[in-house]
Design an enzyme around this catalytic site. Sequence first.
Site, PDB file in Angstrom:
ATOM      1  N   GLY A  55       0.845  -1.193   0.000  1.00  0.00           N
ATOM      2  CA  GLY A  55       0.000   0.000   0.000  1.00  0.00           C
ATOM      3  C   GLY A  55       0.873   1.234   0.000  1.00  0.00           C
ATOM      4  CB  CYS A  82       5.172  -4.216   0.277  1.00  0.00           C
ATOM      5  SG  CYS A  82       5.898  -2.599   0.036  1.00  0.00           S
ATOM      6  CE1 TYR A  83       0.680   1.066   5.283  1.00  0.00           C
ATOM      7  CE2 TYR A  83      -0.609  -0.897   5.764  1.00  0.00           C
ATOM      8  CZ  TYR A  83      -0.328   0.433   5.991  1.00  0.00           C
ATOM      9  OH  TYR A  83      -1.057   1.138   6.911  1.00  0.00           O
ATOM     10  CG  HIS A 168       5.851  -5.895  -4.349  1.00  0.00           C
ATOM     11  ND1 HIS A 168       4.553  -5.751  -3.916  1.00  0.00           N
ATOM     12  CD2 HIS A 168       6.483  -4.757  -3.998  1.00  0.00           C
ATOM     13  CE1 HIS A 168       4.402  -4.581  -3.338  1.00  0.00           C
ATOM     14  NE2 HIS A 168       5.565  -3.949  -3.373  1.00  0.00           N
ATOM     15  CD  GLU A 170       2.907  -8.668  -5.221  1.00  0.00           C
ATOM     16  OE1 GLU A 170       3.670  -9.377  -4.557  1.00  0.00           O
ATOM     17  OE2 GLU A 170       2.617  -7.504  -4.899  1.00  0.00           O
ATOM     18  CG  ASP A 225     -16.083 -11.364 -20.775  1.00  0.00           C
ATOM     19  OD1 ASP A 225     -15.155 -12.177 -20.916  1.00  0.00           O
ATOM     20  OD2 ASP A 225     -15.899 -10.142 -20.635  1.00  0.00           O
ATOM     21  CE  LYS A 364     -11.911 -11.111 -22.051  1.00  0.00           C
ATOM     22  NZ  LYS A 364     -13.079 -10.213 -22.065  1.00  0.00           N
TER      23      LYS A 364
END
Length: 508
Positions: A55, A82-83, A168, A170, A225, A364
């Site tokens: 954040g 992180c945060y 991070h 990710e 979709d 998606k």
Amino acid sequence: MAHQTVLVVDFGGQYTQLIVRRVREAGVYSEMVSWTKAAQAIEEKEPRALILSGGPRSVLEPGAPHLELAPYAGQIPILGICYGHQWISANLGGRVERADDREYGRRALHINQPSSLVGTMEQGQVWMSHGDQVLEVPTGFRVTGETASCPVAAMEDAERRIYGVQFHPEVSHTLSGRAVLQGFLDRAGLTRDWTSQAFIEETVAAIRAEVGEGRVLCATSGGVDSSVAAALLTEALGDQVTCVFVDHGLLRKNEAQEVVDAFTNHFHPRLVVIEAQDQFFSALAGVTDPEQKRKIIGAEFVRSFEQHADELSGCDFLAQGTLYPDVIESGSPTAAKIKTHHNVGGLPDWMRLKVIEPLKWLFKDEVREVGRQLGLPEAMVEREPFPGPGLGVRILGEVTPERVRIVQDADWIFRSELRERGLHKGIWQSYAALLDVRSVGVMGDERTYQQPIVLRAVQSEDAMTATAVPLPYDALEHIANRIVNEVPGVNRVLYDLTSKPPATIEWE
Ligand code: XMP
């Protein structure tokens, strides 16, 4: 959801959605929740693990995003990123300090002590982006990793299964980031049961329970979709579903026929095709303002439904192909309205429909996988996103049948060339747009005064941001020549190099 869930608590981080995606890619169901609603969500969803996101704020500021961890420590495995890492330290009795310099970019991580989490990383390059840093870990924790400028880059309390990483895991710049996330899921004892097959089975059961004997109207555009939503509903309810496809004349060349063929050949729903080209063209005559065009197209959709009241009036539910990023985005109080995106809103009064959105928890790529599992053809599953108002937002200025023909033909040439050259792979969207200016050219000794076509091809993960695809020059040149030679009315071709932001993917 009946699954074991990993709840990702969003402290306002830029990559929170990505954490959710990575966890799901590892085969475990995950959802995100704002820190403001986290305590309630934990009570309701009983997650098997928590991940605290990054954040932009400082844990040292009054009123900064927070979540009291004491009730969960030792009960639910926790990973702070992180945060989130700083918050674990600050909240459980460690110490966080403002660093003199912001650390941003690639760093080398050194593992200090054996760790079942960061110890599994084969490559030490990690991605950092922070100002504050942890200086002391809470009681029970060990420092497991550091970088040259960050003394506590990783910490853990293996007994209570609480882990923190300053970097991070990710993002792809952290080369072994997936190992960290997977290691955490393993420590949390989670099994990898989040598959598209499991999703289909559960969703089919949930749809049957919700709809009972009712009837469902599935408005479909032929896009991925709504097609996958239609296939899923047909799988669950068979003849209780009526798919409605409005051909507004603003589709790509041959697309309307392809949609009808794919539907009738692959999952046999009841399909009502509304031929409304003339109606849309008359409503759009003389209109040039982008927002007005979008509103007219939305209103004409509603009128098309009205004209088929007899076939549609028995329906109780309206199915929409809303995806998880739409849900996340519309939940954001700060998101500015850039464009009026067309959804089937403002339906006529006689249609008192409850909305069902069977894909609203999916990204998606997950929707595409579900489509494949349901047996939809690859051409449909891989179809690029296409805006509801169709070519209406790719024709600047007035929309006329002649200008639609120009865009369709140019678009056809562009995209077939990309496919034939194998350049279409990895492209999020590619299309031709027609501009509302004229320029002078010369063709066969004659002066021309005609309109330019703009070609656009972008890469993107989720359409929130995008960059132009660096197409090879010789391909662009060949395509430009073909368009000018083969599409009457066009005498110039441009390639759009702008990213989003500051541009958007569509021109209007
Ligand atoms: P922009 O142009 O805002 O588009 O960068 C982001 C993504 O949304 C698609 N798009 C739409 N989709 N109805 C839709 O269903 C719309 O009105 C609409 N406008 C834009 C666009 O194609 C891109 O994928």
